[in-house]
Write an enzyme that holds these catalytic residues in place. Structure first.
Site: not given
Ligand code: NAD
Ligand code: TYD
Length: 335
Positions: A8, A13, A36, A61, A100, A125-127, A149, A151, A153
């Site tokens: 990814g 990230i 992917k 993938d 995935t 994730t903290d979720e 999502y 669940a 994770k």
């Molecule tokens: P993102 O959606 O920006 O990136 C996900 C990447 O994974 C993409 O480049 C996508 O092409 C690739 N991908 C998806 N399915 C794939 C597959 N089957 N095989 C190979 N590659 C694949 O996500 P992100 O926000 O960068 O999050 C990265 C990780 O961190 C995730 O596991 C997410 O659950 C975790 N995470 C994210 C946050 C956040 O705030 N964004 C917080 C905590 C944890």
């Molecule tokens: P998001 O960035 O989707 O992250 P996560 O749901 O994984 O925490 O959303 C962050 C917070 O913002 C969440 O409480 C939902 C809210 N939100 C909105 O109010 N409007 C929006 O259009 C989006 C995408 C999120």
């Protein structure tokens, strides 16, 4: 020199982590990026490292064992960022999340079990804890994920743990809070609202906007992950947080104020299904090892907003054509 398999790596990230690795280790690291390239993967995020001799991109993938196997065999460390990551999409179409996030993690763990690795980092994730009104979750608290999502994770999180207990695979599981920074796909709260404001479009706030998230600058998350590769204990879970809890309204006001846009752009819309009220993690465990986030919230937020101001060409493409149509049709809101 270590070989890192970053899955990814073309996402938000993952691409920041690859930049972080080259910044930290220079030529003394070899990085394989397996991605992917779903809608969320974007090789433009890595234009500046694409021709490095110690970097290789593989389009593939994580669910495909024949793709994953030789790459894991080559790696010392696997860091699994690959996932479907957007809660809204998981509500409408959970299938890809199960495939995935759960099955893909399984394929990676199996390859790691076959070949052996020094560390396997499962980015959770903290979720996975679900929502908490008062206090903060510790790593030992039960998991009550509430979206498809979170669940999915949680499934991968516990599967990774089982590979430590059953096969002694040196797995470390990280549970980080909400990240912000450059290269985040403009469907998540902060980049969506910044880019909408720049286009003078409304900012769609779910429900009453009082949901709370703990925000961490993405490079602090990357730093914590790399710190745990060297200082974390196999089989352990580590919470990672920024210590910056804000309501969605506070985040929205901050964005509008920075951009000098009218606060009348705020639009309250129907709440997200199963919307978690508050996320909060207790980070005493990683702090005790000596890690704390470096970036101050306000300054990092301002530089992040400014990055989207300066990089319109990056997000402009993503917010046009088919994605915009997809969003309108599925979420009844503008992307
Ligand atoms: P993102 O959606 O920006 O990136 C996900 C990447 O994974 C993409 O480049 C996508 O092409 C690739 N991908 C998806 N399915 C794939 C597959 N089957 N095989 C190979 N590659 C694949 O996500 P992100 O926000 O960068 O999050 C990265 C990780 O961190 C995730 O596991 C997410 O659950 C975790 N995470 C994210 C946050 C956040 O705030 N964004 C917080 C905590 C944890
Ligand atoms: P998001 O960035 O989707 O992250 P996560 O749901 O994984 O925490 O959303 C962050 C917070 O913002 C969440 O409480 C939902 C809210 N939100 C909105 O109010 N409007 C929006 O259009 C989006 C995408 C999120």
């Amino acid at each position: 020199m270590k070989t890192y398999l970053v899955t990814g790596g073309a996402g938000f990230i993952g691409s920041n982590y690859i930049h972080y690795l080259f910044q930290k280790y220079g030529d003394d690291v070899y990085v394989i990026n397996l991605d992917k390239l779903t809608y969320a993967g974007n090789l433009e995020n890595l234009d500046d490292v694409a021709t490095k001799k110690n970097y290789r991109f593989v389009r593939g993938d994580i669910c495909q064992a024949d793709v994953v196997d030789p790459l894991v065999k080559e790696a010392d460390v696997v860091v699994n960022f690959a996932a479907e990551s957007h809660v809204d999409r998981s509500i409408g179409a959970p299938d890809a999340f199960i495939k995935t996030d759960v099955y893909g993690a399984f394929i990676l763990l199996e390859a790691a079990r076959r070949h052996g690795v020094e560390k396997f980092i499962q980015i959770s994730t903290d979720e996975v804890y679900g929502s908490i009104i008062d206090g903060s979750f510790k790593e030992t608290d039960i998991l009550e994920p509430s979206s498809p999502y979170s669940a999915s994770k949680a499934g991968a999180d516990r599967l990774a743990y089982s590979y430590f207990v059953t096969y002694q695979l040196p797995v470390i599981i990280t549970r980080c809070s909400n990240n912000f920074g450059p290269y985040q796909y403009p469907e998540k709260l902060i980049p969506l609202f910044v880019t909408n404001a720049l286009e003078d479009k409304s900012l769609p706030i779910y429900g009453d906007g009082k949901n709370v998230r703990d925000w961490i600058y993405v490079l602090d998350h990357c730093d914590a992950v790399d710190f745990l590769i060297y200082h974390g204990k196999p089989g352990q879970v580590y919470n990672i947080g920024g210590g910056n809890e804000r309501t969605n309204i506070e985040i929205t006001d901050l964005i509008l104020t920075y951009l000098k846009k009218p606060h009348t752009l705020k639009t309250f819309i129907q709440d997200r299904l199963g919307h978690d009220r508050r996320y909060s993690v207790d980070t005493a465990k990683i702090t005790a090892l000596g890690w704390v986030p470096e970036h101050k919230f306000e300054r990092a937020m301002n530089s992040t907003i400014q990055w989207y101001v300066d990089n319109r060409s990056w997000w402009g493409k993503l917010k046009s054509g088919e994605y915009r149509e997809f969003y309108k049709a599925n979420y009844n809101k503008e992307l």
